[in-house]
Design a protein around this motif. Structure first.
Motif, PDB file in Angstrom:
ATOM      1  N   ASP A  46       0.813  -1.210   0.000  1.00  0.00           N
ATOM      2  CA  ASP A  46       0.000   0.000   0.000  1.00  0.00           C
ATOM      3  C   ASP A  46       0.851   1.267   0.000  1.00  0.00           C
ATOM      4  O   ASP A  46       0.681   2.144   0.834  1.00  0.00           O
TER       5      ASP A  46
ATOM      6  N   HIS B 261       8.139   0.525   4.801  1.00  0.00           N
ATOM      7  CA  HIS B 261       8.281  -0.921   4.708  1.00  0.00           C
ATOM      8  C   HIS B 261       9.533  -1.254   3.910  1.00  0.00           C
ATOM      9  O   HIS B 261       9.493  -2.066   3.002  1.00  0.00           O
TER      10      HIS B 261
ATOM     11  N   ASN C  79       6.793  -7.366   6.655  1.00  0.00           N
ATOM     12  CA  ASN C  79       5.548  -6.736   7.074  1.00  0.00           C
ATOM     13  C   ASN C  79       4.366  -7.527   6.549  1.00  0.00           C
ATOM     14  O   ASN C  79       4.228  -7.706   5.330  1.00  0.00           O
ATOM     15  N   GLU C  80       3.537  -8.007   7.469  1.00  0.00           N
ATOM     16  CA  GLU C  80       2.272  -8.668   7.149  1.00  0.00           C
ATOM     17  C   GLU C  80       2.387  -9.783   6.121  1.00  0.00           C
ATOM     18  O   GLU C  80       1.587  -9.851   5.180  1.00  0.00           O
TER      19      GLU C  80
ATOM     20  N   ASN D 176      -0.266  -5.355  13.629  1.00  0.00           N
ATOM     21  CA  ASN D 176      -0.988  -4.278  12.947  1.00  0.00           C
ATOM     22  C   ASN D 176      -2.479  -4.574  13.073  1.00  0.00           C
ATOM     23  O   ASN D 176      -2.931  -5.624  12.606  1.00  0.00           O
TER      24      ASN D 176
ATOM     25  N   TYR E 151      -6.658  -3.076  12.923  1.00  0.00           N
ATOM     26  CA  TYR E 151      -7.540  -2.028  12.406  1.00  0.00           C
ATOM     27  C   TYR E 151      -8.989  -2.207  12.875  1.00  0.00           C
ATOM     28  O   TYR E 151      -9.919  -1.956  12.121  1.00  0.00           O
TER      29      TYR E 151
ATOM     30  N   TYR F  35     -11.126  -1.191   9.360  1.00  0.00           N
ATOM     31  CA  TYR F  35     -11.539  -2.173   8.341  1.00  0.00           C
ATOM     32  C   TYR F  35     -12.601  -3.129   8.876  1.00  0.00           C
ATOM     33  O   TYR F  35     -13.372  -3.685   8.105  1.00  0.00           O
TER      34      TYR F  35
ATOM     35  N   GLU G  49       1.000  -0.973  14.014  1.00  0.00           N
ATOM     36  CA  GLU G  49       0.099  -0.144  13.187  1.00  0.00           C
ATOM     37  C   GLU G  49      -1.271  -0.142  13.822  1.00  0.00           C
ATOM     38  O   GLU G  49      -1.808  -1.198  14.183  1.00  0.00           O
TER      39      GLU G  49
ATOM     40  N   TRP H 106      -0.264   4.233  12.738  1.00  0.00           N
ATOM     41  CA  TRP H 106      -0.173   4.247  11.285  1.00  0.00           C
ATOM     42  C   TRP H 106      -0.958   5.439  10.795  1.00  0.00           C
ATOM     43  O   TRP H 106      -2.140   5.479  11.036  1.00  0.00           O
TER      44      TRP H 106
ATOM     45  N   PHE I 257       0.314   9.555   2.711  1.00  0.00           N
ATOM     46  CA  PHE I 257       1.326   9.182   1.710  1.00  0.00           C
ATOM     47  C   PHE I 257       0.676   8.653   0.438  1.00  0.00           C
ATOM     48  O   PHE I 257      -0.490   8.249   0.437  1.00  0.00           O
TER      49      PHE I 257
ATOM     50  N   ARG J 261      -8.586   4.254  -1.748  1.00  0.00           N
ATOM     51  CA  ARG J 261      -7.661   5.349  -1.473  1.00  0.00           C
ATOM     52  C   ARG J 261      -8.059   6.600  -2.242  1.00  0.00           C
ATOM     53  O   ARG J 261      -8.322   6.517  -3.448  1.00  0.00           O
TER      54      ARG J 261
ATOM     55  N   ASN K 210      -3.082   7.257   0.891  1.00  0.00           N
ATOM     56  CA  ASN K 210      -3.506   6.782   2.212  1.00  0.00           C
ATOM     57  C   ASN K 210      -3.531   7.986   3.159  1.00  0.00           C
ATOM     58  O   ASN K 210      -2.561   8.746   3.213  1.00  0.00           O
TER      59      ASN K 210
ATOM     60  N   LYS L 128      -4.066   8.037   6.560  1.00  0.00           N
ATOM     61  CA  LYS L 128      -4.030   7.710   7.992  1.00  0.00           C
ATOM     62  C   LYS L 128      -2.994   8.524   8.753  1.00  0.00           C
ATOM     63  O   LYS L 128      -2.709   8.257   9.918  1.00  0.00           O
TER      64      LYS L 128
HETATM   65  C1  GCB Z   1      -1.396  -2.287   6.677  1.00  0.00           C
HETATM   66  C2  GCB Z   1      -0.112  -2.147   5.957  1.00  0.00           C
HETATM   67  C3  GCB Z   1       0.165  -0.720   5.535  1.00  0.00           C
HETATM   68  C4  GCB Z   1      -1.107  -0.072   5.004  1.00  0.00           C
HETATM   69  C5  GCB Z   1      -2.114  -0.067   6.124  1.00  0.00           C
HETATM   70  C6  GCB Z   1      -3.451   0.549   5.703  1.00  0.00           C
HETATM   71  O1  GCB Z   1      -1.657  -3.216   7.362  1.00  0.00           O
HETATM   72  O2  GCB Z   1       0.963  -2.672   6.673  1.00  0.00           O
HETATM   73  O3  GCB Z   1       1.181  -0.730   4.564  1.00  0.00           O
HETATM   74  O4  GCB Z   1      -0.879   1.193   4.504  1.00  0.00           O
HETATM   75  O5  GCB Z   1      -2.372  -1.362   6.533  1.00  0.00           O
HETATM   76  O6  GCB Z   1      -3.619   1.752   5.841  1.00  0.00           O
HETATM   77  O7  GCB Z   1      -4.303  -0.179   5.209  1.00  0.00           O
END
Ligand code: GCB
Length: 604
Positions: A163, A341, A421-422, A475, A477, A481, A513, A558, A563, A571, A575, A577
């Motif tokens: 992302d 990342h 990462n993930e 991470n 959300y 999400y 995150e 996060w 960015f 998006r 992003n 956040k």
């Molecule tokens: C994540 C990723 C990150 C994304 C973020 C998001 O889990 O590690 O790269 O930008 O979520 O905002 O969805």
């Protein structure tokens, strides 16, 4: 892979500035030998910078494949008899460098340095034509992985499962530098201390120096340790050994005290041959039970996952932007960040060392997860499958771990290696894939904890690799999400999940995150996702939960700033956040964080 420097025996010139620039839209440059004569182009491009957002043409931004850079370089006339090197801090993602048409260096991987000795190709006092071809393609064999597809309209397009926008080009500095015939090739410093931190503690510095050059065997090594004022505090002879620093001043979070290890090669008559000055800090890092200790004291991470990302320059290194970002980190009370990342420019790592900012240092292994296929609209079904994460992917993954640790091993700011990462961490094959990589990182650096960043789908019950690592990095959300707009349910789900991890492993846990997309200037009295109030309330909710979980040792929001990403319905101009907008203006949440991080109870 020592960072080049000026010194008593070495000289360094930067090649940053404007280069002739040509986009290889037909992908014929290598076949037709574009390196053999001056580039046929009117375009110019700045180095360091990603090229994508610099030009007005869509075709440059969307280009998939090679671009070419070229400039004349004068070798200083005083360099006769020296060895001459060309060094690239990065080329994203693949590169071939030519000197007067001769290939001198090739590298794959977009975020680590590479160099070539060009002594036999150049003459002091004259010029040469430097041509660099840079490839932005991501494939199954690269880290991060990606796939080039042909669109319905017949155009080649790059897809990837991470992302952030696939910025490319020469985003970091290029240097030409000289060394003597026998040179210090590598320095490794590992530190410790005896006694309690404070006056009277004695520092220990294990060092290892490697020399290179035909006559290296005839040279001896001596080292001198200087304190921050330049006073000599210890000396030793030999290519490796341990020196003591009496009354050592420790490197601490918030106080980046640095010593210098001056590594000198001397010839049989005691004459200085080469000298390299390696800054270092004396500090220890340890995981004990569910605690994360720096210098034997519990450390609680506050800060962000970040990105190298700015308008116009993309992932280009810029000293002014870097100082500004660190200034905002200080303002908000962050004591640390993760290089999400990919490895960041070495200037950023040096700055963190000098200012006592703690770093979780991450490889570019992002997007190794077929579960994101829906999100990114690609077809993969399984991750550890010859069609996706293959032996070639694993080989590149090993390379990025090796290159990251080789580059950053001496940075006191780095306290954890994050090797991915993930990634998909619940599927059959995940353990076979990750066990050797975790082991590789440990073998290369037995002194720092190793971890990976876990994705929300692979909770404590499903994940099958966490026991291979020292720290748990999550991470999550909830409230974004999932449980979108419902912070009460999100709070329950988050707490239940953290408790499950805590009771299963008893290891230190960092929320690497958590965040909510937020449109600066959009306000709401209700729990409206995208509003500034929702972002602030979302963070407050997470913080309440963290404060109830003993194994939590850190919180990285996060993201630091908004960015750029690839296009998609999820998006809106990237992003959002960030606690700061992309041009670094604070959102409401920035004040929330500043308040918490300045008063965090029992936590530094
Ligand atoms: C994540 C990723 C990150 C994304 C973020 C998001 O889990 O590690 O790269 O930008 O979520 O905002 O969805």
């Amino acid at each position: 892979m020592l960072k080049p420097q000026n010194g008593p025996t070495r000289e360094l010139v930067t090649l940053d500035g404007l280069f002739a620039f040509r986009v290889d839209s037909e992908n014929v440059g290598l076949r037709d030998g574009w390196q053999s004569s001056p580039l046929d182009t009117a375009l110019e491009m700045a180095v360091p910078a990603s090229y994508n957002d610099v030009f007005a043409e869509k075709s440059v931004r969307n280009h998939v494949g090679w671009v070419w850079y070229e400039r004349e370089v004068r070798v200083p006339r005083g360099w006769a008899g020296e060895r001459i090197w060309l060094r690239f801090e990065s080329a994203t993602h693949g590169a071939k460098a030519f000197v007067d048409g001769t290939l001198v260096a090739e590298h794959q991987g977009g975020y680590t340095p590479f160099e070539a000795e060009i002594t036999e190709h150049v003459t002091a006092g004259t010029t040469f034509r430097l041509t660099v071809a840079v490839d932005n393609e991501l494939t199954q064999a690269t880290i991060p992985p990606g796939k080039v597809v042909v669109t319905e309209a017949g155009q080649r397009a790059q897809t990837y499962m991470h992302d952030f926008y696939n910025y490319a080009g020469l985003a970091r500095s290029i240097h030409l530098y000289s060394t003597p015939q026998v040179r210090v090739e590598d320095v490794t410093v590992v530190t410790g201390f005896e006694g309690t931190p404070g006056p009277g503690a004695s520092g220990t510095v294990d060092y290892r120096i490697e020399l290179d050059g035909a006559a290296a065997a005839d040279s001896a090594v001596r080292v001198r340790v200087l304190d921050a004022s330049g006073a000599e505090v210890a000396t030793a002879d030999g290519a490796s050994g341990t020196v003591a620093i009496p009354d050592v001043v420790l490197w601490q979070p918030g106080r980046g005290y640095l010593y210098s290890l001056v590594a000198e090669a001397v010839d049989a008559s005691g004459e200085l041959v080469d000298s390299y000055t390696q800054p270092f800090g004396v500090r220890t890092v340890e995981v004990r039970g569910s605690e994360f200790l720096i210098n034997g004291e519990p450390f609680y991470f506050t800060g962000f996952g970040m990105h190298e990302d700015h308008a116009v320059i993309g992932k280009g290194y810029s000293a002014a932007h870097m100082v500004n970002d660190f200034s905002l980190l200080e303002w908000i009370g962050a004591n640390s960040f993760r290089t999400s990342h990919y490895p960041y420019s070495e200037e950023i790592m040096d700055f963190a060392d000098r200012h006592g900012i703690v770093v979780i240092d991450e490889t570019p292994a992002v997007g190794l997860n077929a579960d994101f296929a829906g999100f990114f609209g690609t077809g993969a079904k399984k991750t550890y499958d010859p069609d996706f994460v293959s032996d070639e992917t694993a080989a590149s993954h090993r390379q990025v771990i090796e290159e990251l640790i080789a580059r950053d091993k001496n940075h006191p700011s780095v306290v954890i290696w994050s090797i991915a990462n993930e990634p998909q961490s619940s599927e059959e094959g995940a353990r076979e894939y990750f066990a050797p990589l975790a082991q590789l990182a440990r073998n290369l650096d037995p002194t720092r904890p190793v971890g990976f960043v876990n994705v929300m789908f692979d909770n404590a019950e499903k994940d099958i690799i966490t026991d291979l690592f020292d720290v748990i990095m999550l991470n999550r959300y909830y409230g974004w999400y999932v449980n979108t707009g419902d912070l009460a349910s999100a709070e329950k789900a988050l707490e239940a999940e953290l408790r499950a991890w805590e009771s299963k492993y008893g290891k230190p846990m960092i929320m690497t995150e958590y965040g909510a997309d937020t449109l600066a200037g959009f306000h709401s009295l209700y729990d409206a996702p995208w509003s500034e109030e929702y972002q602030a309330d979302f963070l407050d909710m997470y913080h309440r939960v963290f404060d109830r979980i003993g194994a939590m040792v850190g919180e990285h929001v996060w993201n630091f700033a908004d960015f750029a990403t690839s296009n998609g319905t999820m998006r809106v101009d990237g992003n959002k956040k960030g606690a700061f907008t992309r041009d670094r203006r604070p959102k409401t949440a920035a004040f929330t964080l500043r308040k918490r991080w300045s008063e965090i109870p029992n936590r530094k």
